[in-house]
Design an enzyme around this catalytic site. Structure first.
Site, PDB file in Angstrom:
ATOM      1  N   ARG A 124      26.577 115.493  16.984  1.00 19.66           N
ATOM      2  CA  ARG A 124      28.068 115.096  17.142  1.00 19.66           C
ATOM      3  C   ARG A 124      28.814 116.241  16.425  1.00 19.66           C
ATOM      4  NH1 ARG A 124      25.826 109.623  14.796  1.00 19.66           N
ATOM      5  NH2 ARG A 124      25.728 108.422  16.908  1.00 19.66           N
ATOM      6  N   TYR A 137      24.860 101.566  -0.689  1.00 17.69           N
ATOM      7  CA  TYR A 137      23.814 100.793  -0.509  1.00 17.69           C
ATOM      8  C   TYR A 137      23.523  99.956  -1.927  1.00 17.69           C
ATOM      9  CZ  TYR A 137      24.049 102.660   3.897  1.00 17.69           C
ATOM     10  OH  TYR A 137      24.750 103.129   5.349  1.00 17.69           O
ATOM     11  N   ARG A 144      20.957 106.197  11.246  1.00 18.18           N
ATOM     12  CA  ARG A 144      20.529 106.063  12.527  1.00 18.18           C
ATOM     13  C   ARG A 144      19.408 105.315  12.894  1.00 18.18           C
ATOM     14  NH1 ARG A 144      22.290 112.345  13.585  1.00 18.18           N
ATOM     15  NH2 ARG A 144      24.247 112.060  13.440  1.00 18.18           N
ATOM     16  N   LYS A 173      33.000 111.271   3.929  1.00 24.35           N
ATOM     17  CA  LYS A 173      31.807 111.009   4.064  1.00 24.35           C
ATOM     18  C   LYS A 173      30.942 112.278   4.593  1.00 24.35           C
ATOM     19  CE  LYS A 173      28.859 107.684   6.982  1.00 24.35           C
ATOM     20  NZ  LYS A 173      29.184 106.782   8.110  1.00 24.35           N
ATOM     21  N   SER A 221      23.274 107.141   3.803  1.00 27.62           N
ATOM     22  CA  SER A 221      21.529 106.450   3.946  1.00 27.62           C
ATOM     23  C   SER A 221      20.908 107.600   3.180  1.00 27.62           C
ATOM     24  CB  SER A 221      21.276 106.178   5.013  1.00 27.62           C
ATOM     25  OG  SER A 221      21.454 107.540   5.963  1.00 27.62           O
ATOM     26  N   LYS A 247      34.828 113.510   8.019  1.00 22.52           N
ATOM     27  CA  LYS A 247      33.371 112.720   8.224  1.00 22.52           C
ATOM     28  C   LYS A 247      32.669 114.028   8.645  1.00 22.52           C
ATOM     29  CE  LYS A 247      30.589 109.351  10.675  1.00 22.52           C
ATOM     30  NZ  LYS A 247      30.676 108.242  11.652  1.00 22.52           N
TER      31      LYS A 247
END
Length: 327
Positions: free
Chosen positions: A218, A314, A207, A249, A275, A197
């Site tokens: 992060r 999605y 987010r 990811k 996203s 990731k």
């Protein structure tokens, strides 16, 4: 003009011919639909940066789960959005927390008709937005976080989830979750490790979806976008710790990583079309700059061609219907 009578175009002469010789085929069964459920909602709430995606109420989540099953989608990945957060992310561990309640709701609604998955991370539940608890200096405390991941895993397993997705990129997270599950008699629960990731700009709209409280970034635990060998090391460690499946990811900007992982491992490989990937196509299509359906299917085909057996997207329901009606 003289050339050998070798004409690859013969295999492109019609839709039927192209379909017959297609090297990469998509199936709704390999799609996983991410779903967000927001505590306290009575009706779905649109997510502005992700057109067509909503924060669900408990009722609308159940309906969305049924819709996905009817479309033939292979799995659902659930994310919870709590009304209240604290530094420890206690809502993720609480059996009455929104994510654990949502798991029970979906399991009651669709049972084993699809694979119900849950995100196993604290970032949706912490008031600081990080994927783990913080130490006195404000840094993420890896090992104390692992203890909470174990507790979270037990809460999700008790709720009935089929697959747990540790996504925080803590060192040792898969081993900690596997030990907690096995120690409590949940040896049959599957782990889908977010093994590679990356610290990606493409996570931005997500987010908004989970109303993240993150201040900062992060990068001390998610991977550097320039690193491939590190991804392979992370994957190997997660499999050694007991991961049943591994994930890369994001997907679109990391097709080379998906390919390298798929060539190296014998467990199923998943990829998350995140996203930002979704939002870019939707925004361009809304402006008439791109054909939405063709871009959707082309991007999913590229992920599959790279070697992903499972794709979180999605567009799972939309793509499943397109495959049924037009492909």
């Amino acid at each position: 003009m003289s050339f050998p009578n070798i004409r690859p175009r013969r295999l492109r002469t019609s839709p039927a011919m192209r379909r017959l010789v297609s090297e990469t085929r998509l199936s709704p069964a390999e799609f996983v639909l991410p779903l967000f459920v927001k505590e306290g909602l009575t009706e779905p709430r649109p997510i502005a940066s992700m057109p067509g995606v909503v924060q669900h109420s408990r009722d609308s989540l159940r309906k969305a789960a049924v819709e996905a099953v009817q479309a033939g989608v292979g799995g659902l990945m659930l994310f919870g959005v709590p009304e209240n957060r604290d530094p420890e992310g206690s809502g993720g561990v609480d059996p009455g927390g929104i994510l654990n309640v949502a798991i029970r709701d979906v399991i009651r609604e669709v049972g084993d008709a699809t694979v119900v998955m849950s995100d196993l991370c604290l970032d949706e539940f912490t008031s600081h937005g990080h994927c783990g608890v913080l130490d006195a200096s404000g840094e993420v405390d890896n090992d104390r976080t692992l203890q909470l991941y174990g507790e979270m895993a037990l809460a999700q397993a008790a709720a009935g989830v089929h697959v747990l997705g540790p996504s925080g990129m803590m060192d040792g997270q898969v081993g900690a979750v596997r030990a907690a599950l096995d120690g409590a008699g949940y040896q049959d629960r599957t782990i889908l490790a977010y093994a590679a990731k990356y610290a990606s700009a493409f996570f931005g709209p997500f987010r908004d979806a989970v109303e993240s409280e993150l201040d900062g970034d992060r990068r001390t635990y998610q991977q550097d976008p320039g690193n491939l060998r590190e991804a392979l090391r992370e994957v190997e460690l997660d499999i050694a710790e007991g991961a049943d499946m591994v994930m890369v990811k994001p997907a679109g900007a990391y097709l080379d990583v998906i390919s390298a992982v798929a060539e190296r491992v014998t467990v199923p490989v998943a990829a998350y079309q995140v996203s930002g990937e979704y939002a870019m196509v939707e925004a361009a299509a809304a402006n008439g700059w791109i054909d939405r359906e063709r871009a959707m299917m082309e991007s999913l085909t590229a992920i599959r061609r790279a070697g992903a057996q499972i794709t979180l997207t999605y567009w799972a329901v939309d793509a499943a219907r397109l495959l049924r009606d037009h492909y």
